[in-house]
Motif scaffolding. Structure first.
Motif, PDB file in Angstrom:
ATOM      1  N   SER A 196       0.831  -1.190   0.000  1.00  0.00           N
ATOM      2  CA  SER A 196       0.000   0.000   0.000  1.00  0.00           C
ATOM      3  C   SER A 196       0.868   1.243   0.000  1.00  0.00           C
ATOM      4  CB  SER A 196      -0.913  -0.009   1.246  1.00  0.00           C
ATOM      5  OG  SER A 196      -0.121  -0.036   2.411  1.00  0.00           O
ATOM      6  N   GLU A 197       0.307   2.351  -0.521  1.00  0.00           N
ATOM      7  CA  GLU A 197       1.042   3.594  -0.603  1.00  0.00           C
ATOM      8  C   GLU A 197       1.134   4.248   0.770  1.00  0.00           C
ATOM      9  OE1 GLU A 197      -0.745   6.096  -3.414  1.00  0.00           O
ATOM     10  OE2 GLU A 197      -0.380   4.779  -5.143  1.00  0.00           O
ATOM     11  N   VAL A 198       2.286   4.783   1.069  1.00  0.00           N
ATOM     12  CA  VAL A 198       2.488   5.490   2.335  1.00  0.00           C
ATOM     13  C   VAL A 198       2.061   6.931   2.128  1.00  0.00           C
ATOM     14  CG1 VAL A 198       4.176   6.207   4.058  1.00  0.00           C
ATOM     15  CG2 VAL A 198       4.388   3.976   2.929  1.00  0.00           C
ATOM     16  N   PRO A 199       1.164   7.480   2.971  1.00  0.00           N
ATOM     17  CA  PRO A 199       0.729   8.873   2.759  1.00  0.00           C
ATOM     18  C   PRO A 199       1.891   9.833   2.930  1.00  0.00           C
ATOM     19  CG  PRO A 199      -0.013   8.067   4.896  1.00  0.00           C
ATOM     20  CD  PRO A 199       0.552   6.877   4.157  1.00  0.00           C
ATOM     21  N   GLU A 200       1.882  10.880   2.099  1.00  0.00           N
ATOM     22  CA  GLU A 200       2.925  11.889   2.186  1.00  0.00           C
ATOM     23  C   GLU A 200       2.753  12.694   3.465  1.00  0.00           C
ATOM     24  OE1 GLU A 200       2.795  14.305  -1.219  1.00  0.00           O
ATOM     25  OE2 GLU A 200       3.293  12.692  -2.641  1.00  0.00           O
ATOM     26  N   PRO A 201       3.847  13.107   4.076  1.00  0.00           N
ATOM     27  CA  PRO A 201       3.721  13.903   5.312  1.00  0.00           C
ATOM     28  C   PRO A 201       3.070  15.248   5.023  1.00  0.00           C
ATOM     29  CG  PRO A 201       5.987  13.902   4.524  1.00  0.00           C
ATOM     30  CD  PRO A 201       5.246  12.892   3.681  1.00  0.00           C
ATOM     31  N   ALA A 202       2.241  15.681   5.976  1.00  0.00           N
ATOM     32  CA  ALA A 202       1.562  16.970   5.813  1.00  0.00           C
ATOM     33  C   ALA A 202       2.581  18.089   5.845  1.00  0.00           C
ATOM     34  CB  ALA A 202       0.531  17.174   6.931  1.00  0.00           C
ATOM     35  N   PRO A 203       2.405  19.112   4.986  1.00  0.00           N
ATOM     36  CA  PRO A 203       3.365  20.234   4.991  1.00  0.00           C
ATOM     37  C   PRO A 203       3.314  20.974   6.320  1.00  0.00           C
ATOM     38  CG  PRO A 203       1.441  20.767   3.673  1.00  0.00           C
ATOM     39  CD  PRO A 203       1.316  19.311   4.031  1.00  0.00           C
ATOM     40  N   ALA A 204       4.443  21.462   6.725  1.00  0.00           N
ATOM     41  CA  ALA A 204       4.527  22.214   7.975  1.00  0.00           C
ATOM     42  C   ALA A 204       3.746  23.511   7.840  1.00  0.00           C
ATOM     43  CB  ALA A 204       5.985  22.521   8.322  1.00  0.00           C
ATOM     44  N   PRO A 205       2.988  23.905   8.869  1.00  0.00           N
ATOM     45  CA  PRO A 205       2.211  25.161   8.773  1.00  0.00           C
ATOM     46  C   PRO A 205       3.132  26.363   8.662  1.00  0.00           C
ATOM     47  CG  PRO A 205       2.216  24.326  11.018  1.00  0.00           C
ATOM     48  CD  PRO A 205       2.853  23.258  10.160  1.00  0.00           C
ATOM     49  N   GLU A 206       2.727  27.283   7.801  1.00  0.00           N
ATOM     50  CA  GLU A 206       3.517  28.493   7.622  1.00  0.00           C
ATOM     51  C   GLU A 206       3.395  29.370   8.861  1.00  0.00           C
ATOM     52  OE1 GLU A 206       2.300  30.479   4.152  1.00  0.00           O
ATOM     53  OE2 GLU A 206       2.866  28.855   2.768  1.00  0.00           O
ATOM     54  N   PRO A 207       4.456  30.001   9.266  1.00  0.00           N
ATOM     55  CA  PRO A 207       4.374  30.871  10.455  1.00  0.00           C
ATOM     56  C   PRO A 207       3.501  32.076  10.177  1.00  0.00           C
ATOM     57  CG  PRO A 207       6.497  31.123   9.355  1.00  0.00           C
ATOM     58  CD  PRO A 207       5.804  29.959   8.688  1.00  0.00           C
ATOM     59  N   GLU A 208       2.677  32.388  11.162  1.00  0.00           N
ATOM     60  CA  GLU A 208       1.801  33.544  11.004  1.00  0.00           C
ATOM     61  C   GLU A 208       2.629  34.828  11.021  1.00  0.00           C
ATOM     62  OE1 GLU A 208      -1.119  33.492  13.988  1.00  0.00           O
ATOM     63  OE2 GLU A 208      -2.054  31.613  13.325  1.00  0.00           O
ATOM     64  N   PRO A 209       2.302  35.756  10.108  1.00  0.00           N
ATOM     65  CA  PRO A 209       3.065  37.020  10.096  1.00  0.00           C
ATOM     66  C   PRO A 209       2.812  37.814  11.365  1.00  0.00           C
ATOM     67  CG  PRO A 209       1.160  37.161   8.655  1.00  0.00           C
ATOM     68  CD  PRO A 209       1.243  35.711   9.104  1.00  0.00           C
ATOM     69  N   GLU A 210       3.838  38.414  11.850  1.00  0.00           N
ATOM     70  CA  GLU A 210       3.703  39.224  13.044  1.00  0.00           C
ATOM     71  C   GLU A 210       2.889  40.477  12.718  1.00  0.00           C
ATOM     72  OE1 GLU A 210       7.496  40.112  14.570  1.00  0.00           O
ATOM     73  OE2 GLU A 210       8.047  38.012  14.988  1.00  0.00           O
ATOM     74  N   PRO A 211       1.979  40.834  13.596  1.00  0.00           N
ATOM     75  CA  PRO A 211       1.179  42.040  13.326  1.00  0.00           C
ATOM     76  C   PRO A 211       2.047  43.275  13.314  1.00  0.00           C
ATOM     77  CG  PRO A 211       0.848  41.269  15.590  1.00  0.00           C
ATOM     78  CD  PRO A 211       1.671  40.211  14.884  1.00  0.00           C
ATOM     79  N   GLU A 212       1.750  44.131  12.356  1.00  0.00           N
ATOM     80  CA  GLU A 212       2.506  45.370  12.255  1.00  0.00           C
ATOM     81  C   GLU A 212       2.157  46.276  13.429  1.00  0.00           C
ATOM     82  OE1 GLU A 212       1.731  47.170   8.553  1.00  0.00           O
ATOM     83  OE2 GLU A 212       2.592  45.526   7.350  1.00  0.00           O
ATOM     84  N   PRO A 213       3.156  46.911  13.985  1.00  0.00           N
ATOM     85  CA  PRO A 213       2.862  47.814  15.114  1.00  0.00           C
ATOM     86  C   PRO A 213       2.024  48.991  14.659  1.00  0.00           C
ATOM     87  CG  PRO A 213       5.141  48.062  14.377  1.00  0.00           C
ATOM     88  CD  PRO A 213       4.578  46.878  13.629  1.00  0.00           C
ATOM     89  N   GLU A 214       1.061  49.313  15.469  1.00  0.00           N
ATOM     90  CA  GLU A 214       0.200  50.438  15.134  1.00  0.00           C
ATOM     91  C   GLU A 214       1.000  51.735  15.252  1.00  0.00           C
ATOM     92  OE1 GLU A 214      -3.183  50.403  17.578  1.00  0.00           O
ATOM     93  OE2 GLU A 214      -3.957  48.480  16.826  1.00  0.00           O
ATOM     94  N   PRO A 215       0.817  52.613  14.271  1.00  0.00           N
ATOM     95  CA  PRO A 215       1.551  53.883  14.348  1.00  0.00           C
ATOM     96  C   PRO A 215       1.104  54.696  15.550  1.00  0.00           C
ATOM     97  CG  PRO A 215      -0.115  53.961  12.621  1.00  0.00           C
ATOM     98  CD  PRO A 215      -0.072  52.528  13.108  1.00  0.00           C
ATOM     99  N   GLU A 216       2.056  55.275  16.193  1.00  0.00           N
ATOM    100  CA  GLU A 216       1.735  56.105  17.336  1.00  0.00           C
ATOM    101  C   GLU A 216       1.042  57.384  16.866  1.00  0.00           C
ATOM    102  OE1 GLU A 216       5.230  56.887  19.496  1.00  0.00           O
ATOM    103  OE2 GLU A 216       5.629  54.781  20.025  1.00  0.00           O
ATOM    104  N   PRO A 217       0.017  57.798  17.590  1.00  0.00           N
ATOM    105  CA  PRO A 217      -0.677  59.028  17.179  1.00  0.00           C
ATOM    106  C   PRO A 217       0.252  60.219  17.276  1.00  0.00           C
ATOM    107  CG  PRO A 217      -1.392  58.319  19.368  1.00  0.00           C
ATOM    108  CD  PRO A 217      -0.521  57.212  18.816  1.00  0.00           C
ATOM    109  N   ALA A 218       0.081  61.114  16.328  1.00  0.00           N
ATOM    110  CA  ALA A 218       0.912  62.316  16.307  1.00  0.00           C
ATOM    111  C   ALA A 218       0.613  63.161  17.541  1.00  0.00           C
ATOM    112  CB  ALA A 218       0.635  63.125  15.038  1.00  0.00           C
ATOM    113  N   PRO A 219       1.627  63.677  18.174  1.00  0.00           N
ATOM    114  CA  PRO A 219       1.379  64.498  19.370  1.00  0.00           C
ATOM    115  C   PRO A 219       0.611  65.758  19.010  1.00  0.00           C
ATOM    116  CG  PRO A 219       3.671  64.681  18.657  1.00  0.00           C
ATOM    117  CD  PRO A 219       3.055  63.601  17.830  1.00  0.00           C
ATOM    118  N   GLU A 220      -0.279  66.128  19.888  1.00  0.00           N
ATOM    119  CA  GLU A 220      -1.069  67.326  19.657  1.00  0.00           C
ATOM    120  C   GLU A 220      -0.158  68.554  19.758  1.00  0.00           C
ATOM    121  OE1 GLU A 220      -4.259  67.448  22.360  1.00  0.00           O
ATOM    122  OE2 GLU A 220      -5.241  65.619  21.591  1.00  0.00           O
ATOM    123  N   PRO A 221      -0.340  69.488  18.826  1.00  0.00           N
ATOM    124  CA  PRO A 221       0.499  70.688  18.883  1.00  0.00           C
ATOM    125  C   PRO A 221       0.241  71.483  20.157  1.00  0.00           C
ATOM    126  CG  PRO A 221      -1.275  70.973  17.295  1.00  0.00           C
ATOM    127  CD  PRO A 221      -1.305  69.534  17.723  1.00  0.00           C
TER     128      PRO A 221
END
Length: 258
Positions: free
Chosen positions: A93-118
């Motif tokens: 019988s055929e041996v099943p191929e190994p499942a591909p490794a899950p791709e790493p989730e991209p890290e969330p981009e940091p939210e831009p800091e709000p510009a300081p009020e003048p």
């Protein structure tokens, strides 16, 4: 090569009447078998036993013979031989191929800091000080100034009379503050007789609303910083070439603040 002689066969000759059996050697028919036993009593006992068994089963079933068919024995199929392991040559019988490794989730981009009020700036008190000093104070705060003149004899000429916005107001840089500056009022009308009327040829055509003598050295706006010797109350219309430079903004109107 010699052969062994065949041994003689035993035969039983039937006895003569009145004589017992005589044992003889020679060729004869098959000897008689043993005498039969008495089987009558045995068969009778077996028949009675079977009858008793049948009667007992009939009574146990409520007097009704069981007509159900006898159960058919079931057979469990024996498991077949296990599939041979795959040896890489196409067998097994055929041996099943190994499942591909899950791709790493991209890290969330940091939210831009709000510009300081003048930062806001508090409007200083400017009333009562010289116009030049007031403009310098506003420039130090990053604030612009616009100047309007008002004729009055209560304040020295060039003194700030009022301001808008008021002192203490919070504004952003580059805000414009309007300053009202005092100017010298025009001299009172003279009691001397009026001068003779000038002919139209003696009026400069650049100022159609007033008659300015072209022969005069200079005209300045009344209440302004000019030193005359003649002054003009405005506003007045100004046409090119404006020899007395009364329309410095070039918008066709001279002495707008006086």
């Amino acid at each position: 090569m010699s052969t062994s002689p065949t041994p003689p066969t035993r035969h039983w000759d039937p006895p003569a009447p009145g004589h017992g059996p005589t044992r003889q050697w020679g060729t004869s028919p098959t000897p008689p078998g043993p005498k039969g036993k008495r089987r009558g009593p045995i068969l009778l006992a077996a028949t009675i036993g079977v009858a008793l068994l049948v009667t007992t089963g009939f009574v146990a079933n409520g007097g009704t013979p069981d007509s159900r068919p006898a159960p058919t024995p079931t057979t469990t199929p024996s498991p077949g031989p296990a599939d041979p392991p795959d040896d890489g040559l196409g067998g097994g019988s055929e041996v099943p191929e190994p499942a591909p490794a899950p791709e790493p989730e991209p890290e969330p981009e940091p939210e831009p800091e709000p510009a300081p009020e003048p930062a806001t700036v508090e409007i200083p008190e400017l009333s009562g000080i010289n116009r030049a000093r007031a403009e310098q104070i506003l420039a130090d705060y990053g604030i612009k100034a616009t100047i309007r003149y008002r004729s009055t004899d209560q304040y020295p000429a060039g003194t700030v009379i009022s301001q808008s916005p008021k002192a203490g107001a919070l504004v952003l840089p580059d805000t414009t503050v309007s300053l009202v500056v005092a100017k010298t009022p025009p001299p009172p009308p003279s009691t001397a007789p009026p001068p003779p009327e000038t002919t139209p040829a003696q009026c400069d055509p650049s100022y159609p609303d007033v008659c300015l003598d072209p022969a005069v050295e200079d005209y300045d706006c009344a209440g302004g910083s000019g030193n005359g010797p003649r002054y003009v109350e405005g506003p007045i219309r100004v046409l090119p070439p404006d020899p007395f430079d009364l329309d410095r903004e070039g918008d066709g109107v001279g002495c707008e603040n006086g």
